[in-house]
Motif scaffolding. Structure first.
Motif, PDB file in Angstrom:
ATOM      1  N   GLY A  32       0.805  -1.220   0.000  1.00 51.48           N
ATOM      2  CA  GLY A  32       0.000   0.000   0.000  1.00 51.48           C
ATOM      3  C   GLY A  32       0.830   1.259   0.000  1.00 51.48           C
ATOM      4  O   GLY A  32       1.489   1.593  -0.981  1.00 51.48           O
ATOM      5  N   HIS A  33       0.812   1.956   1.112  1.00 50.67           N
ATOM      6  CA  HIS A  33       1.482   3.261   1.207  1.00 50.67           C
ATOM      7  C   HIS A  33       2.952   3.098   1.600  1.00 50.67           C
ATOM      8  O   HIS A  33       3.350   3.388   2.728  1.00 50.67           O
ATOM      9  N   ILE A  34       3.737   2.618   0.654  1.00 51.04           N
ATOM     10  CA  ILE A  34       5.179   2.516   0.858  1.00 51.04           C
ATOM     11  C   ILE A  34       5.887   3.110  -0.357  1.00 51.04           C
ATOM     12  O   ILE A  34       5.315   3.165  -1.449  1.00 51.04           O
ATOM     13  N   PRO A  35       7.138   3.568  -0.209  1.00 48.10           N
ATOM     14  CA  PRO A  35       7.858   4.121  -1.357  1.00 48.10           C
ATOM     15  C   PRO A  35       8.050   3.069  -2.459  1.00 48.10           C
ATOM     16  O   PRO A  35       8.213   1.879  -2.172  1.00 48.10           O
ATOM     17  N   VAL A  36       8.072   3.527  -3.703  1.00 48.17           N
ATOM     18  CA  VAL A  36       8.243   2.615  -4.833  1.00 48.17           C
ATOM     19  C   VAL A  36       9.559   1.842  -4.720  1.00 48.17           C
ATOM     20  O   VAL A  36       9.638   0.669  -5.083  1.00 48.17           O
ATOM     21  N   LYS A  37      10.590   2.479  -4.197  1.00 50.26           N
ATOM     22  CA  LYS A  37      11.889   1.812  -4.084  1.00 50.26           C
ATOM     23  C   LYS A  37      11.849   0.612  -3.142  1.00 50.26           C
ATOM     24  O   LYS A  37      12.732  -0.254  -3.196  1.00 50.26           O
ATOM     25  N   ASP A  38      10.822   0.529  -2.273  1.00 46.25           N
ATOM     26  CA  ASP A  38      10.706  -0.580  -1.323  1.00 46.25           C
ATOM     27  C   ASP A  38       9.745  -1.673  -1.788  1.00 46.25           C
ATOM     28  O   ASP A  38       9.600  -2.698  -1.107  1.00 46.25           O
ATOM     29  N   VAL A  39       9.089  -1.450  -2.917  1.00 49.74           N
ATOM     30  CA  VAL A  39       8.048  -2.376  -3.358  1.00 49.74           C
ATOM     31  C   VAL A  39       8.597  -3.775  -3.622  1.00 49.74           C
ATOM     32  O   VAL A  39       8.059  -4.779  -3.137  1.00 49.74           O
ATOM     33  N   SER A  40       9.652  -3.872  -4.395  1.00 49.50           N
ATOM     34  CA  SER A  40      10.175  -5.178  -4.790  1.00 49.50           C
ATOM     35  C   SER A  40      10.500  -6.056  -3.587  1.00 49.50           C
ATOM     36  O   SER A  40      10.193  -7.250  -3.562  1.00 49.50           O
ATOM     37  N   GLN A  41      11.101  -5.449  -2.565  1.00 49.96           N
ATOM     38  CA  GLN A  41      11.445  -6.209  -1.362  1.00 49.96           C
ATOM     39  C   GLN A  41      10.214  -6.693  -0.622  1.00 49.96           C
ATOM     40  O   GLN A  41      10.238  -7.746   0.021  1.00 49.96           O
ATOM     41  N   ALA A  42       9.146  -5.909  -0.694  1.00 48.72           N
ATOM     42  CA  ALA A  42       7.927  -6.244   0.035  1.00 48.72           C
ATOM     43  C   ALA A  42       7.077  -7.292  -0.681  1.00 48.72           C
ATOM     44  O   ALA A  42       6.135  -7.836  -0.097  1.00 48.72           O
ATOM     45  N   ILE A  43       7.393  -7.565  -1.945  1.00 48.87           N
ATOM     46  CA  ILE A  43       6.651  -8.570  -2.709  1.00 48.87           C
ATOM     47  C   ILE A  43       7.235  -9.939  -2.396  1.00 48.87           C
ATOM     48  O   ILE A  43       8.309 -10.303  -2.855  1.00 48.87           O
ATOM     49  N   THR A  44       6.521 -10.705  -1.588  1.00 49.86           N
ATOM     50  CA  THR A  44       6.946 -12.061  -1.234  1.00 49.86           C
ATOM     51  C   THR A  44       5.810 -13.028  -1.519  1.00 49.86           C
ATOM     52  O   THR A  44       4.645 -12.621  -1.667  1.00 49.86           O
TER      53      THR A  44
END
Length: 351
Positions: free
Chosen positions: A167-179
């Motif tokens: 949701g409300h996270i920076p785009v640069k952190d998205v890939s890491q958060a996709i599990t």
């Protein structure tokens, strides 16, 4: 006839368009046939907004608590007594302070069962930051308040439903958060919400890829092959009917979304940009995964048009009625589950 639902409404940033769309939504007395509105705000602030947009024939019934609500009037609880300096169209500390006071009072009443659902007018995510509110937005605040393990930002319209893994996270952190685990959790929540909140027996869910062209067989990033595809396979094994990953651009451009009951996007803008374009001011935001019902319009504070009588209340009114529908569906579902014979009859009728 059963008692009408009490729908609580928080006013959002008092310098934005929140009170304008609230007043416009509640002006038609016919809506009182369906629910009893209780707005958490301040009558002086509401009067300022009403006069700014040139509405003269509207007023709130002032009450001290939700149990005093008049079922034949729009009600308002004065959450503060002091005079407040309004600066329409401006981001101010005052705007955030009173947005939180309104939200906090409404959310506590929701938690205590004094209202049946909550509809939140838009806040500014910067000026609302203060003691008691250190969250990216409404969704995370309510998740914490109701101790929900996880929630799903679920954008809903007549033609399209979109949820997001991050949701409300920076785009640069998205890939890491996709599990694989995060995707599975959201798919199960979306599937359950579609069944319970929208009464779709066998939901069909599309899953978007993370990278351009869904990774192009690993040529453009490995997440789609290494994480998303295994998550989809496992979800199907666990009873969630889902497909993908689909490249996001072609998926919406070719109207493929029309073949599905909902779409799971990987990140905020990937899902919300096409949603807001397709829904065209009729979409709403629903927080799935909470033990209570909360909806909101799909727009922000609208500082640029605040006080100018230019704000459309369509999305806000849709948010109110969707909250009513979801509460009623949940209650009827609970009753049917408690009565297996009636539940089987209904299931046959749906098929």
């Amino acid at each position: 006839m059963s008692e009408k639902l009490k729908i609580g409404i928080s006013v959002g940033d008092i310098n934005g368009i929140g009170l304008e769309v609230i007043i416009k939504s509640l002006m038609d007395s016919r809506i009182l046939d369906f629910f009893t509105p209780i707005v958490y705000g301040n009558t002086k602030v509401a009067s300022f907004h009403r006069k700014a947009i040139g509405i003269n024939d509207f007023s709130f019934n002032v009450i001290n608590s939700a149990d005093q609500a008049n079922a034949k009037r729009p009600n308002m609880i004065n959450c503060w007594q002091e005079d407040v300096k309004l600066s329409l169209g401006e981001q101010t500390e005052i705007g955030g302070k009173y947005a939180f006071i309104s939200l906090q009072r409404a959310a506590e009443d929701l938690k205590n069962g004094l209202i049946d659902a909550l509809v939140t007018a838009p806040i500014n995510k910067h000026n609302i930051q203060q003691e008691g509110f250190n969250f990216p937005g409404h969704t995370e605040y309510l998740q914490d308040l109701f101790a929900a393990e996880d929630v799903l930002m679920f954008m809903v319209s007549e033609d399209l439903r979109v949820g997001v893994v991050t949701g409300h996270i920076p785009v640069k952190d998205v890939s890491q958060a996709i599990t694989e685990e995060s995707i599975l959790k959201k798919l199960h929540m979306m599937n359950q919400s579609l069944r319970t909140d929208f009464w779709i027996d066998k939901p069909k869910i599309a899953v978007l890829g993370l990278n351009p062209h869904a990774g192009d067989d690993g040529l453009i990033g490995s997440e789609d092959q290494d994480i998303i595809i295994p998550a989809i396979a496992k979800a199907n094994e666990e009873g969630v009917f889902c497909f993908g990953p689909y490249p996001a651009d072609g998926f919406f451009a070719a109207d493929t979304y029309k073949k599905f009951d909902a779409v799971l996007a990987m990140y905020h803008d990937q899902g919300l940009i096409p949603f807001k374009h397709i829904a065209s001011r009729t979409g709403i935001n629903f927080t799935a995964g909470l033990p209570v019902v909360r909806t909101s319009p799909d727009h922000g504070t609208g500082y640029d048009i605040a006080g100018k009588n230019l704000a459309s209340h369509t999305s806000f009114l849709e948010a109110i009625f969707e909250a009513v529908h979801i509460v009623n569906r949940r209650r009827e579902q609970a009753e049917l589950t408690a009565n297996p014979l009636a539940f089987r009859r209904l299931s046959k009728d749906r098929d």
